[in-house]
Design a protein around this motif. Structure first.
Motif, PDB file in Angstrom:
ATOM      1  N   VAL A 127      55.271  72.371  57.130  1.00 27.51           N
ATOM      2  CA  VAL A 127      54.858  72.424  58.530  1.00 27.51           C
ATOM      3  C   VAL A 127      55.785  73.338  59.329  1.00 27.51           C
ATOM      4  CG1 VAL A 127      54.481  71.059  60.621  1.00 27.51           C
ATOM      5  CG2 VAL A 127      53.786  70.151  58.415  1.00 27.51           C
ATOM      6  N   THR A 128      57.078  73.267  59.059  1.00 24.32           N
ATOM      7  CA  THR A 128      58.037  74.094  59.795  1.00 24.32           C
ATOM      8  C   THR A 128      57.762  75.578  59.589  1.00 24.32           C
ATOM      9  OG1 THR A 128      59.696  72.361  59.548  1.00 24.32           O
ATOM     10  CG2 THR A 128      60.491  74.535  60.138  1.00 24.32           C
ATOM     11  N   GLN A 129      57.486  75.978  58.364  1.00 24.83           N
ATOM     12  CA  GLN A 129      57.205  77.389  58.082  1.00 24.83           C
ATOM     13  C   GLN A 129      55.909  77.850  58.746  1.00 24.83           C
ATOM     14  OE1 GLN A 129      57.318  77.618  53.825  1.00 24.83           O
ATOM     15  NE2 GLN A 129      59.552  77.617  53.741  1.00 24.83           N
ATOM     16  N   VAL A 130      54.902  76.998  58.719  1.00 28.03           N
ATOM     17  CA  VAL A 130      53.624  77.337  59.367  1.00 28.03           C
ATOM     18  C   VAL A 130      53.840  77.462  60.875  1.00 28.03           C
ATOM     19  CG1 VAL A 130      51.276  76.540  59.854  1.00 28.03           C
ATOM     20  CG2 VAL A 130      52.226  76.286  57.558  1.00 28.03           C
ATOM     21  N   ALA A 131      54.607  76.562  61.455  1.00 27.69           N
ATOM     22  CA  ALA A 131      54.890  76.604  62.892  1.00 27.69           C
ATOM     23  C   ALA A 131      55.611  77.907  63.257  1.00 27.69           C
ATOM     24  CB  ALA A 131      55.722  75.399  63.297  1.00 27.69           C
ATOM     25  N   GLN A 132      56.585  78.281  62.458  1.00 26.49           N
ATOM     26  CA  GLN A 132      57.317  79.524  62.727  1.00 26.49           C
ATOM     27  C   GLN A 132      56.400  80.741  62.597  1.00 26.49           C
ATOM     28  OE1 GLN A 132      60.491  79.259  59.890  1.00 26.49           O
ATOM     29  NE2 GLN A 132      61.771  77.985  61.215  1.00 26.49           N
ATOM     30  N   ARG A 133      55.527  80.726  61.598  1.00 25.27           N
ATOM     31  CA  ARG A 133      54.622  81.843  61.368  1.00 25.27           C
ATOM     32  C   ARG A 133      53.669  82.048  62.558  1.00 25.27           C
ATOM     33  NH1 ARG A 133      54.185  81.020  56.315  1.00 25.27           N
ATOM     34  NH2 ARG A 133      52.582  79.432  56.338  1.00 25.27           N
ATOM     35  N   ASP A 187      54.349  80.863  65.643  1.00 28.67           N
ATOM     36  CA  ASP A 187      55.143  80.775  66.864  1.00 28.67           C
ATOM     37  C   ASP A 187      54.715  79.589  67.732  1.00 28.67           C
ATOM     38  OD1 ASP A 187      57.206  81.516  68.564  1.00 28.67           O
ATOM     39  OD2 ASP A 187      55.899  82.796  69.781  1.00 28.67           O
ATOM     40  N   VAL A 188      54.684  78.420  67.101  1.00 26.31           N
ATOM     41  CA  VAL A 188      54.326  77.178  67.785  1.00 26.31           C
ATOM     42  C   VAL A 188      55.314  76.113  67.322  1.00 26.31           C
ATOM     43  CG1 VAL A 188      52.658  76.498  66.009  1.00 26.31           C
ATOM     44  CG2 VAL A 188      52.395  75.626  68.307  1.00 26.31           C
ATOM     45  N   SER A 189      55.573  75.119  68.144  1.00 27.31           N
ATOM     46  CA  SER A 189      56.536  74.082  67.755  1.00 27.31           C
ATOM     47  C   SER A 189      55.906  73.109  66.760  1.00 27.31           C
ATOM     48  CB  SER A 189      57.035  73.314  68.980  1.00 27.31           C
ATOM     49  OG  SER A 189      56.020  72.477  69.483  1.00 27.31           O
ATOM     50  N   THR A 190      56.740  72.532  65.916  1.00 25.13           N
ATOM     51  CA  THR A 190      56.236  71.538  64.958  1.00 25.13           C
ATOM     52  C   THR A 190      55.717  70.310  65.688  1.00 25.13           C
ATOM     53  OG1 THR A 190      58.465  70.661  64.680  1.00 25.13           O
ATOM     54  CG2 THR A 190      57.723  72.279  63.065  1.00 25.13           C
ATOM     55  N   ALA A 191      56.352  69.964  66.799  1.00 15.28           N
ATOM     56  CA  ALA A 191      55.899  68.803  67.578  1.00 15.28           C
ATOM     57  C   ALA A 191      54.468  68.997  68.061  1.00 15.28           C
ATOM     58  CB  ALA A 191      56.827  68.567  68.766  1.00 15.28           C
ATOM     59  N   LEU A 192      54.119  70.224  68.457  1.00 16.02           N
ATOM     60  CA  LEU A 192      52.757  70.488  68.915  1.00 16.02           C
ATOM     61  C   LEU A 192      51.765  70.369  67.767  1.00 16.02           C
ATOM     62  CD1 LEU A 192      50.993  71.214  71.292  1.00 16.02           C
ATOM     63  CD2 LEU A 192      51.422  73.621  70.805  1.00 16.02           C
ATOM     64  N   ILE A 193      52.146  70.800  66.578  1.00 11.81           N
ATOM     65  CA  ILE A 193      51.261  70.661  65.413  1.00 11.81           C
ATOM     66  C   ILE A 193      50.993  69.185  65.129  1.00 11.81           C
ATOM     67  CG2 ILE A 193      51.091  70.998  62.908  1.00 11.81           C
ATOM     68  CD1 ILE A 193      52.428  73.698  63.277  1.00 11.81           C
ATOM     69  N   TYR A 194      52.043  68.362  65.164  1.00  9.39           N
ATOM     70  CA  TYR A 194      51.848  66.930  64.928  1.00  9.39           C
ATOM     71  C   TYR A 194      51.042  66.279  66.053  1.00  9.39           C
ATOM     72  CZ  TYR A 194      54.940  67.019  60.911  1.00  9.39           C
ATOM     73  OH  TYR A 194      55.495  67.282  59.688  1.00  9.39           O
ATOM     74  N   THR A 195      51.197  66.749  67.279  1.00  6.68           N
ATOM     75  CA  THR A 195      50.397  66.237  68.401  1.00  6.68           C
ATOM     76  C   THR A 195      48.930  66.568  68.192  1.00  6.68           C
ATOM     77  OG1 THR A 195      52.246  66.449  69.930  1.00  6.68           O
ATOM     78  CG2 THR A 195      50.045  66.348  70.907  1.00  6.68           C
ATOM     79  N   TRP A 196      48.644  67.807  67.778  1.00  5.61           N
ATOM     80  CA  TRP A 196      47.265  68.192  67.496  1.00  5.61           C
ATOM     81  C   TRP A 196      46.669  67.315  66.400  1.00  5.61           C
ATOM     82  CZ3 TRP A 196      48.121  74.190  66.987  1.00  5.61           C
ATOM     83  CH2 TRP A 196      48.300  74.741  68.261  1.00  5.61           C
ATOM     84  N   ARG A 197      47.453  67.048  65.346  1.00  5.19           N
ATOM     85  CA  ARG A 197      46.953  66.227  64.241  1.00  5.19           C
ATOM     86  C   ARG A 197      46.671  64.803  64.711  1.00  5.19           C
ATOM     87  NH1 ARG A 197      50.175  64.461  58.872  1.00  5.19           N
ATOM     88  NH2 ARG A 197      51.335  63.356  60.453  1.00  5.19           N
ATOM     89  N   ARG A 198      47.582  64.247  65.507  1.00  2.00           N
ATOM     90  CA  ARG A 198      47.393  62.876  66.016  1.00  2.00           C
ATOM     91  C   ARG A 198      46.128  62.797  66.861  1.00  2.00           C
ATOM     92  NH1 ARG A 198      48.695  61.312  70.700  1.00  2.00           N
ATOM     93  NH2 ARG A 198      50.343  62.836  71.004  1.00  2.00           N
ATOM     94  N   LYS A 199      45.917  63.770  67.753  1.00  2.00           N
ATOM     95  CA  LYS A 199      44.729  63.771  68.603  1.00  2.00           C
ATOM     96  C   LYS A 199      43.457  63.955  67.791  1.00  2.00           C
ATOM     97  CE  LYS A 199      46.886  65.177  72.895  1.00  2.00           C
ATOM     98  NZ  LYS A 199      46.952  66.180  73.967  1.00  2.00           N
TER      99      LYS A 199
END
Length: 114
Positions: free
Chosen positions: A35-41, A43-55
């Motif tokens: 997840v960290t590598q995808v977030a960096q690629r 340019d988004v925070s990992t927290a936002l990715i997990y928020t999107w998944r939760r929603k």
């Protein structure tokens, strides 16, 4: 006279449409992904990715369910010697559940796979 500061560059508050979110989520949570590598690629925070998944999971009836594929490979073997359910585990092998298994045993196996 007052001083004015002009900030230039990319807008930090970006807007992601649903399709972009889904693509990033699929990439971030695909087998073997980090997840960290995808977030960096992206340019988004990992927290936002997990928020999107939760929603997204809030709108899915049961996020623990996954796609099932039925393959009839063992046509020549008698029914009692063929597994009724085969679960392929990513990088960890395969679990076979035979038709004669008790409901208690099947429940225990499914719970252990979570």
């Amino acid at each position: 006279m007052g001083q004015i500061t002009l900030l230039t560059g990319p807008e930090r508050r970006r807007r992601w449409n649903e399709e972009e979110r889904r693509q990033i989520l699929e990439e971030a949570f695909s087998p073997g992904a980090c997840v960290t590598q995808v977030a960096q690629r992206h340019d988004v925070s990992t927290a936002l990715i997990y928020t999107w998944r939760r929603k997204l999971c809030e709108h899915v009836p049961d996020p623990c369910l996954t796609e099932a594929v039925v393959v009839d490979e063992d046509v020549g073997h008698p029914l009692e010697h063929r597994p009724a359910i085969v679960v392929e585990l990513v990088k960890r092998g395969r679990v076979s559940i035979f038709a004669g298994a008790t409901p208690t045993l099947v429940t225990a196996v499914v719970k252990a796979l979570r």
